[in-house]
Design an enzyme around this catalytic site. Sequence first.
Site, PDB file in Angstrom:
ATOM      1  N   HIS A 122       6.964  -2.805  -9.297  1.00  0.00           N
ATOM      2  CA  HIS A 122       8.366  -2.786  -9.224  1.00  0.00           C
ATOM      3  C   HIS A 122       9.073  -2.418 -10.067  1.00  0.00           C
ATOM      4  CE1 HIS A 122       7.605  -5.953  -6.042  1.00  0.00           C
ATOM      5  NE2 HIS A 122       6.597  -5.990  -6.472  1.00  0.00           N
ATOM      6  N   ASN A 131      -2.651   1.587  -1.422  1.00  0.00           N
ATOM      7  CA  ASN A 131      -3.885   1.161  -1.291  1.00  0.00           C
ATOM      8  C   ASN A 131      -4.569   1.811  -0.382  1.00  0.00           C
ATOM      9  OD1 ASN A 131      -5.762  -0.922   1.523  1.00  0.00           O
ATOM     10  ND2 ASN A 131      -5.866  -1.526  -1.291  1.00  0.00           N
ATOM     11  N   HIS A 187       4.004   0.898  -2.825  1.00  0.00           N
ATOM     12  CA  HIS A 187       3.038   0.335  -2.940  1.00  0.00           C
ATOM     13  C   HIS A 187       1.706   1.135  -2.103  1.00  0.00           C
ATOM     14  CE1 HIS A 187       0.036  -1.374   0.906  1.00  0.00           C
ATOM     15  NE2 HIS A 187      -0.815  -2.019  -0.017  1.00  0.00           N
ATOM     16  N   GLY A 225     -11.969 -16.257  -0.420  1.00  0.00           N
ATOM     17  CA  GLY A 225     -11.861 -16.547  -2.008  1.00  0.00           C
ATOM     18  C   GLY A 225     -11.774 -15.531  -2.754  1.00  0.00           C
ATOM     19  N   GLY A 226     -11.222 -15.110  -2.832  1.00  0.00           N
ATOM     20  CA  GLY A 226     -10.290 -13.950  -3.417  1.00  0.00           C
ATOM     21  C   GLY A 226      -9.704 -14.813  -4.772  1.00  0.00           C
ATOM     22  N   SER A 237      -5.906  -1.262  -4.941  1.00  0.00           N
ATOM     23  CA  SER A 237      -3.910  -1.383  -4.499  1.00  0.00           C
ATOM     24  C   SER A 237      -3.352  -2.132  -5.852  1.00  0.00           C
ATOM     25  CB  SER A 237      -5.235  -2.636  -3.838  1.00  0.00           C
ATOM     26  OG  SER A 237      -3.409  -3.208  -3.485  1.00  0.00           O
ATOM     27  N   ARG A 265      -9.093   1.849   0.193  1.00  0.00           N
ATOM     28  CA  ARG A 265     -10.563   0.287   0.021  1.00  0.00           C
ATOM     29  C   ARG A 265     -11.225   1.187   1.832  1.00  0.00           C
ATOM     30  NH1 ARG A 265      -5.581  -0.882   3.811  1.00  0.00           N
ATOM     31  NH2 ARG A 265      -5.825  -1.161   5.766  1.00  0.00           N
TER      32      ARG A 265
END
Length: 303
Positions: A97, A109, A107, A262-263, A93, A111
């Site tokens: 900017h 990503n 952006h 909980g990343g 990911s 996965r």
Amino acid sequence: MTAVAIPAVRDYLTDLQGRIVAALEQAGGEAFRTDAWQRAEGGGGVSRLLEGGQLFERAGVLFSHVKGTRLPPSASAHRPELAGRGWEAMGVSMVLHPRNPYVPTTHMNVRMFVAAARPGHAESDVFWFGGGLDLTPYYPFEDDARHFHRACRDALDPHGADYYPRYKQWCDEYFFLKHRNETRGIGGIFFDDLNDPGFDASFALTRSVGDSFLPAYLPIVQARRDMPYGERERDFQAYRRGRYVEFNLVFDRGTLFGLQSGGRTESILLSMPPLAQWRYDWQPQAGTPEAALAEFLRPREWV
């Protein structure tokens, strides 16, 4: 390859991260930091990042491969039958900017997610792929938008002529700020829950999306990076970056999944711009370049 080939996907993703970082370092002439991390619950990742650069004010290209024993709510909301399964998620990911307001934010990503079969149950592993790329200009140019969408279309057409229009529409609908009634940018492509063509075809399409990023974005950077700008443009850039923050914290499924599972907070929030601002009911003056952006923030056909 008919089974869920986790090592092959991981190898592709780590290679993709390396290729993208190398190209960005060459373009900007500045080195990215490397931050390798481990997750106590299982897995880890490598964050490649740059802050305070001349070309990219903030940039992150992140690889992660994390595991858990129970699917978090954001992952099982659309698949309640998978609730309670163990899982693995891996992906690359990235958010860039740029400093120059004439260079758009972007952006990308790609996965894969696997919900593991439970021991003693008559079931098998369930996988799905997702991803996409999109462009968020502050001072938009039609040539840039058309180039970006052509690259998206060219990535998908070898896999079927219906993919680009479907994933383009999905992107327009996904990256939409309902409370603002505007798109986040000029779109691109977005997909999720891809597994119906089978593992090999789904993985091949996902590779095409990942590989399309550099040819889609770098020519735009080279065309706009030396355009002169001043305080007015930087001020408007910061104002529009506020919309980016709003979307990522309110609507983005990846952000919600990362926080619920909980990343690693530093990685999840690396997508945030370094500077942003909000104003009360501000409207650009009619006829200005800032006002022209509104015409781009609605779905339209670019190619």
